[in-house]
Each structure stands twice: as structure tokens, then as C-alpha cells.
Design an enzyme around this catalytic site. Structure first.
Site, short mmCIF file in Angstrom:
data_model
loop_
_atom_site.label_atom_id
_atom_site.label_comp_id
_atom_site.label_asym_id
_atom_site.label_seq_id
_atom_site.Cartn_x
_atom_site.Cartn_y
_atom_site.Cartn_z
N TRP A 137 -108.02 -5.45 70.10
CA TRP A 137 -107.87 -5.25 68.66
C TRP A 137 -109.19 -4.85 68.02
CZ3 TRP A 137 -110.13 -7.32 64.31
CH2 TRP A 137 -109.49 -7.10 63.10
N HIS A 138 -110.28 -5.43 68.51
CA HIS A 138 -111.58 -5.17 67.90
C HIS A 138 -112.11 -3.78 68.21
CE1 HIS A 138 -111.80 -9.51 67.06
NE2 HIS A 138 -112.71 -9.17 66.17
N GLY A 139 -111.76 -3.23 69.33
CA GLY A 139 -112.29 -1.91 69.64
C GLY A 139 -111.68 -1.30 70.88
N PHE B 266 -112.99 -1.50 62.61
CA PHE B 266 -111.89 -2.12 63.34
C PHE B 266 -110.59 -2.01 62.57
CE2 PHE B 266 -115.61 -4.96 64.62
CZ PHE B 266 -115.92 -4.15 65.69
#
Length: 482
Positions: A327-329, A482
Site C-alpha cells: 500500500w505504501h509504495g 502514497f
């Protein structure tokens, strides 16, 4: 539009005055004003991507109504999968298309099938990870009969696009935020003043702390091969305060702005660097995301894997953290970052203490004292280790960074540390001290209990002076990517 920009400080008073002094007697007009303001706020960055928010809003609005109306379980699931499929496809294309294509090609090249690399020039829409998760939770809650859909399209669209938390959270649940659009709002002076204080505290963390940490951290990570081990370690520690001050600073401003308009957001940070273990950390850091993953990923997986007892729980935790990393990257370094946090949970899962959910948005009373200092330092050290993967440009960059640290431990310049500027050396400890004193308050500037107006005024003046002194070059918030 950035919270720390001149445009925002012109935009906010205009919306505030119209909201409270022109249309304050008409709830529907207030909601419509907030929707318009939210679209202006987001469109200031790139108006073309307003179509994505609008499309996501329309799909989930009508799908929510269909899910609620449908009594047949299989048909209800089909409508739910339509919502999930649309939102995940939107997120997957804009955020992960190039990552999956290059990973696919790398896999084939590894086994001897030569394939040419290609990628598309895809612009990542700001905040797409946040508002897609927010709308997906709406459909999921309706499907589970936890929530009834709204028939007011304007209220729902405002819930999706509400500008204080649109681009970097908190990820608000419909059960908390949506009913507030149907309740008559009355201006509350004390709440508004506290919102202003929280905004000031957030701006201080962002402009004075985070933006001053950034040049030091960037220099170290971009030139890590020329640095001593001590400098590399200090660079990670400073980055820990940069990302905390940056992200929690945004959250403080968002919550403070919401209070100005009579809304209450859930807490998103609870002094995470005072945590005594990794489990405690994830109950305090980015609470809206970790609680979302807990409710919609971890809990269903834990139920499905319950026959495997603790091993099933470990698998559920590990998968949840891998998804958190993704999800973050769109990069293997983020996946490893999530995986490390999952591995650090092993002692918690296999301890004799009863295992609890990986996160909660409920209030956590900070009973930690200085006798827990060694546990806090150890937990902070583990978090900093994972931050190397979070901050690095790639997985290989992170591995090289760590390798360089260990190689430098055997050289004579291990303690040859390039210190950050004098501002950070003084202000980071000041931030830690303020938050330690305020650790049982909602935010670091909750000083309404100080009964001396002059003392409060001096504190405000001091923070304003620091913001003006260090606010010449506003930088984007880290979590915008993000």
C-alpha cells in the site's frame, strides 16, 4: 493545494466565513459548499484527476444502494466485487502497473527468457490510496450489514472528498464521518480554538522539524557510500523524526481544520515513539490505516486460518503487513519493510500473553514511564532498521546502505559523524520533551489547562516565530506519494 502554502491560508478563511456566517442555517448548502471547496482544493493540484474521485464516488454510491437492497447473498457479493474490482483496478493501474510489469519481466529474464523492458508515463494521483480505501470500507460495511447506505449523493460525495483528509488521511470510516454530514453543526468557540492550536502544532512539526530534517537525510541517503557508519545511523534516526513530524503534522492540521467546521476525525497518531514493543507501535502509528487493515484483512484471514492456531495468526499478520508495505509504495523495498514488521511480531504471537488484534483506534492511555525507557529505545531501534527500506530508492539501495554501515564499523572513522544543523540538534529534543509531557493529551499543544493567558500567548508566539523563520521553502508532505 498544500496545507503549508499561501494559497491554503487564503482559501481556508474564505470557506470558513461562507460556511459559518453566510449559509450557516442551511445544512445542505453547507455540505454543498464543503464539496465544492474540496474539489477546488484537490483540483488546484491537477483538475483532470477530479474525474477519478467523481467516478469512484458515483460507483460506490450506487453499488452501496444495490448491496443494501439485495437480499440474495450471492448477488450481494457480486455487487461488492464490482466495487472492490473497480477501486482496486483504479489503484492498481495508477500505482502498480509499472511495478508489476517490470517485476514480471525480471522474473522471466532470471530464468533465461530475455524480454525488453517497457513502462508507461503514469502520474500517480495524489491521495488515491486514501480515498479508494475509504470508499471500499463503505461498501464492505454495507455488505456486512454494519451500515446503511445514504441516499444523499452530495453528503456521500463530500464524505469521499472532504478536503482536510482527502490526500493523506486519516482514512475515515463512513460509520464515524458520514453521520456528521446529517447533523446540524453549531459553532463551538472552544472546539475551534483547540482546532487552531492543533493546526499550529502540526505546522510546527511539518515546517520546522520535518522540512529541516529533509536536506540532511537526503544528503546522507544520496551519498551513503561516502559516509561513516555513525553518520548513516544518525541519518536513519533523523529520518524517523522527519517522517513522523511530516505525517503526524499533516494529521494534526487535518484534524484541526475539521474541528473548525464542526467535524470530529478519529485519532491517527498517539505518540508512537514511546511504544514499548512493535505491537504497541502499530496501535499508535497511522491508526486509521492499521485499524482498516485489521478489520478488513487481518480479522477475516485470522478467522479463515483459525484451525492453525498461533501459526495461522502469524500467517494472517505477515500477509497483512506485506499488503501494508505494498500500500505504501510500488517497490520491493516497501514490501520488505512490511515483511520485517510482520517478522518482528513473532515474539508477540508466541508469547504467553494473550494475542490481541494488530491495531486499534480506541484510546490508549500512555502509562509508560521512564522505567520503560530501555524498551522504548529497543522498539525505536527496530523501527529505524525498517525505515532504511522505507526511505531507500530501491531494495538494492537499502541493502547497500545497511552493508555500508556494517563495513564502516570496522574502520577508524566509525564515530566520525556529520551532525545535522544546530536547529535540529535543539528542536528534535524539544519535540520529544513536549510530547512526553503531553503524552496523555490529544496533541502536543493541548494547553487549555494552563490558566495563564500570557503563558499560552508566549508559547503561540514562539511557535509562530519558528514557523515564519523556517517556512520560506514549503515542501510537499511525504505521504502525498502514497
Amino acid at each position: 493545494m498544500l496545507f503549508n502554502s499561501i494559497e491554503f491560508f487564503l482559501f481556508l478563511p474564505i470557506v470558513f466565513c461562507l460556511y459559518w456566517f453566510v449559509i450557516n442555517k442551511n445544512l445542505k448548502l453547507q455540505n454543498f459548499l464543503l464539496l465544492t471547496a474540496s474539489y477546488v482544493f484537490y483540483g488546484w493540484w491537477d483538475w483532470r484527476f477530479l474525474s477519478l474521485i467523481l467516478l469512484s464516488t458515483i460507483v460506490d454510491y450506487f453499488v452501496g444502494l444495490q448491496i443494501h437492497k439485495e437480499e440474495n447473498t450471492k448477488k450481494r457479493k457480486r455487487w461488492l466485487w464490482l466495487s472492490m474490482g473497480f477501486n482496486l483496478s483504479l489503484l492498481g493501474f495508477f500505482k502498480y502497473f509499472n511495478f508489476f510489469i517490470t517485476s514480471f519481466i525480471d522474473a522471466f529474464n532470471t530464468v533465461g527468457y530475455e524480454m525488453d523492458y517497457f513502462s508507461l508515463s503514469i502520474i500517480l494521483p495524489v491521495g488515491i490510496s486514501f480515498y479508494t480505501f475509504q470508499t471500499m470500507s463503505y461498501s464492505l460495511d454495507i455488505s456486512k450489514r454494519r451500515l446503511e447506505p445514504t441516499k444523499d449523493f452530495v453528503a456521500f460525495a463530500t464524505f469521499v472528498a472532504f478536503f482536510p483528509q482527502l490526500v493523506a488521511g486519516p482514512i475515515e470510516r463512513a460509520s464515524n464521518l458520514l453521520p456528521q454530514f446529517f447533523s446540524k453543526r453549531k459553532f463551538n468557540y472552544e472546539t475551534a480554538v483547540d482546532g487552531g492550536r492543533q493546526m499550529l502544532w502540526g505546522l510546527f512539526k511539518k515546517i520546522v522539524i520535518a522540512d529541516n530534517c529533509a536536506p540532511y537525510v537526503n544528503t546522507i541517503f544520496e551519498n551513503y557510500g561516502d559516509q561513516s557508519s555513525g553518520t548513516l545511523i544518525l541519518g536513519v534516526v533523523v529520518f524517523a523524526f522527519q517522517i513522523y513530524a511530516d505525517f503526524s503534522g499533516y494529521t494534526d492540521i487535518a484534524i484541526g481544520v475539521a474541528k473548525l467546521f464542526g467535524f470530529n476525525f478519529k485519532r491517527n497518531f498517539n505518540y508512537p515513539y514511546f511504544s514499548v514493543n512493535i505491537s504497541d507501535f502499530w496501535k499508535r502509528w497511522h491508526i486509521s490505516l492499521s485499524s482498516w487493515l485489521n478489520d478488513y484483512v487481518f480479522t477475516p484471514l485470522a478467522v479463515d486460518l483459525r484451525n492453525y492456531k498461533k501459526y495461522g495468526i502469524f500467517a494472517a499478520v505477515f500477509i497483512t503487513f506485506l499488503l501494508s508495505g505494498l500500500w505504501h509504495g510500488a517497490g520491493w523495498n516497501f514490501i520488505v519493510w512490511g515483511g520485517l514488521h510482520g517478522l518482528f511480531y513473532i515474539p508477540v504471537i508466541f508469547s504467553k500473553k494473550r494475542f490481541t488484534a494488530i491495531s486499534t483506534s480506541k484510546g490508549i492511555k500512555n502509562t509508560n514511564s521512564l522505567k520503560d525507557l530501555h524498551r522504548m529505545i529497543f522498539t525505536f531501534g527496530m523501527v529505524c532498521l525498517t525505515y532504511i527500506f522505507f526511505r531507500a530508492q530501491s531494495l538494492s539501495h537499502a541493502i547497500d546502505y545497511i552493508t555500508t554501515i556494517f563495513k564502516g564499523l570496522f574502520t577508524s572513522n566509525v564515530f566520525d559523524i556529520a551532525l545535522p544543523n544546530i536547529v535540529l540538534l535543539g528542536l528534535i529534543p524539544l519535540l520529544i520533551l513536549c510530547e512526553w509531557v503531553q503524552r496523555n493529551e490529544e496533541h502536543g499543544l493541548s494547553i487549555s489547562k494552563i490558566n495563564f493567558p500570557i503563558a499560552r500567548g508566549l508559547i503561540y508566539t514562539f511557535l509562530f516565530a519558528l514557523i515564519l523563520l523556517f517556512g520560506a521553502s514549503p515542501a510537499p508532505f511525504i505521504y502525498f506519494q502514497f
